[in-house]
Design a protein around this motif. Structure first.
Motif, PDB file in Angstrom:
ATOM      1  N   GLN A 235     -17.585  89.735  76.654  1.00  0.00           N
ATOM      2  CA  GLN A 235     -17.800  88.696  75.836  1.00  0.00           C
ATOM      3  C   GLN A 235     -18.925  87.590  76.177  1.00  0.00           C
TER       4      GLN A 235
ATOM      5  N   LYS B 198      -2.964  88.126  65.863  1.00  0.00           N
ATOM      6  CA  LYS B 198      -4.422  88.290  66.037  1.00  0.00           C
ATOM      7  C   LYS B 198      -4.610  89.650  66.447  1.00  0.00           C
TER       8      LYS B 198
ATOM      9  N   PHE C 240      -6.843  92.327  67.833  1.00  0.00           N
ATOM     10  CA  PHE C 240      -8.314  92.675  68.794  1.00  0.00           C
ATOM     11  C   PHE C 240      -9.012  94.086  68.200  1.00  0.00           C
TER      12      PHE C 240
ATOM     13  N   TYR D  91     -12.314  96.671  68.074  1.00  0.00           N
ATOM     14  CA  TYR D  91     -13.623  96.972  68.633  1.00  0.00           C
ATOM     15  C   TYR D  91     -14.404  97.925  67.655  1.00  0.00           C
TER      16      TYR D  91
ATOM     17  N   TYR E 181      -5.492  96.413  69.648  1.00  0.00           N
ATOM     18  CA  TYR E 181      -4.457  95.363  70.403  1.00  0.00           C
ATOM     19  C   TYR E 181      -3.972  94.260  69.337  1.00  0.00           C
TER      20      TYR E 181
ATOM     21  N   PHE F 251     -16.822  93.357  69.051  1.00  0.00           N
ATOM     22  CA  PHE F 251     -15.553  92.613  69.178  1.00  0.00           C
ATOM     23  C   PHE F 251     -15.445  91.734  68.332  1.00  0.00           C
TER      24      PHE F 251
ATOM     25  N   ARG G 156     -11.928  89.487  66.874  1.00  0.00           N
ATOM     26  CA  ARG G 156     -10.284  88.865  66.820  1.00  0.00           C
ATOM     27  C   ARG G 156     -10.160  88.455  65.400  1.00  0.00           C
TER      28      ARG G 156
ATOM     29  N   ASP H 141     -12.649  85.718  72.517  1.00  0.00           N
ATOM     30  CA  ASP H 141     -11.249  85.423  72.802  1.00  0.00           C
ATOM     31  C   ASP H 141     -11.275  84.416  73.886  1.00  0.00           C
TER      32      ASP H 141
ATOM     33  N   LEU I 155      -8.722  95.684  78.769  1.00  0.00           N
ATOM     34  CA  LEU I 155      -9.104  94.995  77.540  1.00  0.00           C
ATOM     35  C   LEU I 155     -10.757  95.161  77.039  1.00  0.00           C
TER      36      LEU I 155
END
Length: 302
Positions: free
Chosen positions: A62, A188, A190, A192, A198, A259, A261, A280, A296
């Motif tokens: 990230q 929320k 997740f 990709y 997730y 990525f 969220r 995140d 993750l």
């Protein structure tokens, strides 16, 4: 031990202490370029060197994305006001919480014209002011809070660059009520590269003293992960009836982004868009067990 080696070790510890102090206190944030500041902050918070050459963990990747994935549209996507047009175009206006007003200054707000319950927020940061009863609402306190938030540079603290050029405004949205505790949930997702994998479920959000966070995989298996200092709810929540709809919406909004969220609230079974987050907790969240930082990060391709 040779005297020179001892002096070197003491000097190194002193430098490390001051770097941690100045970074955490924010004294570096206005003078250092992003890459250097992020590396110093990462070391101060985790005690580890940030691997940007071959990032492996979720946090490392990230922070890499902060520096090297800078598409201009990201600024609009984190703007809580401008993103409304984006959401309406991508998935439909019906998923937006009704907007009651937008202003450049707290002094422009006509509180008399607002309903008895409402939510105030700035479009560039993460705080909200909730009014549940206008008769007892502290208007002066709210104005001071909003003035402080408008001056707050949300980009500087964690160097989340999309916030840097957001034109700051105040927005007011309808206060969404929940008839039952479990009918006010936040999901929320997740994602990709457009694939939801997730789900972070935030429960009892309106009671800040008892906010709980639970992680599930996309098949709705509960994962024994503790995030930061947040506890788990203690209950395994049932998968919401509209979970497939939420995942489809998240796919659309996160397509072609390494990525993202995608946050949704569910109020009495009504799905409402929350916000889009590229990092995140800024890429500095802690996980227990720590191995989840790596897990993750595995599907995040950079």
């Amino acid at each position: 031990m040779k005297i020179f080696e001892l002096i070197y070790r003491i000097k190194k510890k002193i430098i490390a202490f001051y770097e941690k102090y100045f970074t955490v206190k924010g004294l570096y944030d206005c003078i250092l370029p992003d890459k250097i500041y992020i590396k110093k902050l990462y070391k101060a918070r985790t005690g580890k060197e940030l691997n940007l050459k071959n990032p492996q963990t979720f946090n490392e990747k990230q922070n890499w994305l902060k520096l090297y994935d800078r598409r201009p549209e990201y600024t609009m996507m984190v703007d809580k006001y401008k993103v409304r047009e984006y959401i309406a175009e991508k998935i439909g206006e019906k998923y937006l919480v009704p907007l009651l007003g937008v202003w450049d200054s707290p002094d422009e707000i006509d509180f008399e014209s607002l309903p008895n319950e409402f939510v105030l927020k700035c479009n560039h940061d993460n705080g909200v002011i909730i009014c549940r009863d206008k008769a007892s609402f502290d208007i002066d306190g709210a104005k001071k809070n909003l003035e402080w938030r408008l001056k707050r540079d949300y980009y500087r603290k964690l160097r989340e660059w999309p916030y840097k050029n957001v034109k700051r405004k105040i927005i007011c949205e309808k206060f969404m009520k929940a008839m039952k505790k479990n009918n006010a949930m936040e999901y929320k997702i997740f994602c990709y590269s457009g694939v939801p994998m997730y789900v972070l479920v935030v429960s009892d959000r309106l009671n800040s003293s008892s906010v709980a966070m639970d992680m599930y995989d996309i098949e709705w298996n509960h994962l024994d992960i503790t995030r930061g200092n947040h506890s788990q709810a203690g209950d395994i929540f049932e998968k919401p009836d509209n979970f497939s709809e939420i995942c489809e919406l998240a796919k659309i909004l996160s397509a072609d982004i390494p990525f993202l969220r995608v946050d949704f609230n569910v109020w009495n079974e009504k799905v409402c868009f929350g916000e889009l987050t590229f990092y995140d907790l800024g890429g500095f969240e802690t996980y227990s067990p720590e191995e989840w930082n790596l897990k993750l990060g595995l599907p995040l391709k950079i």
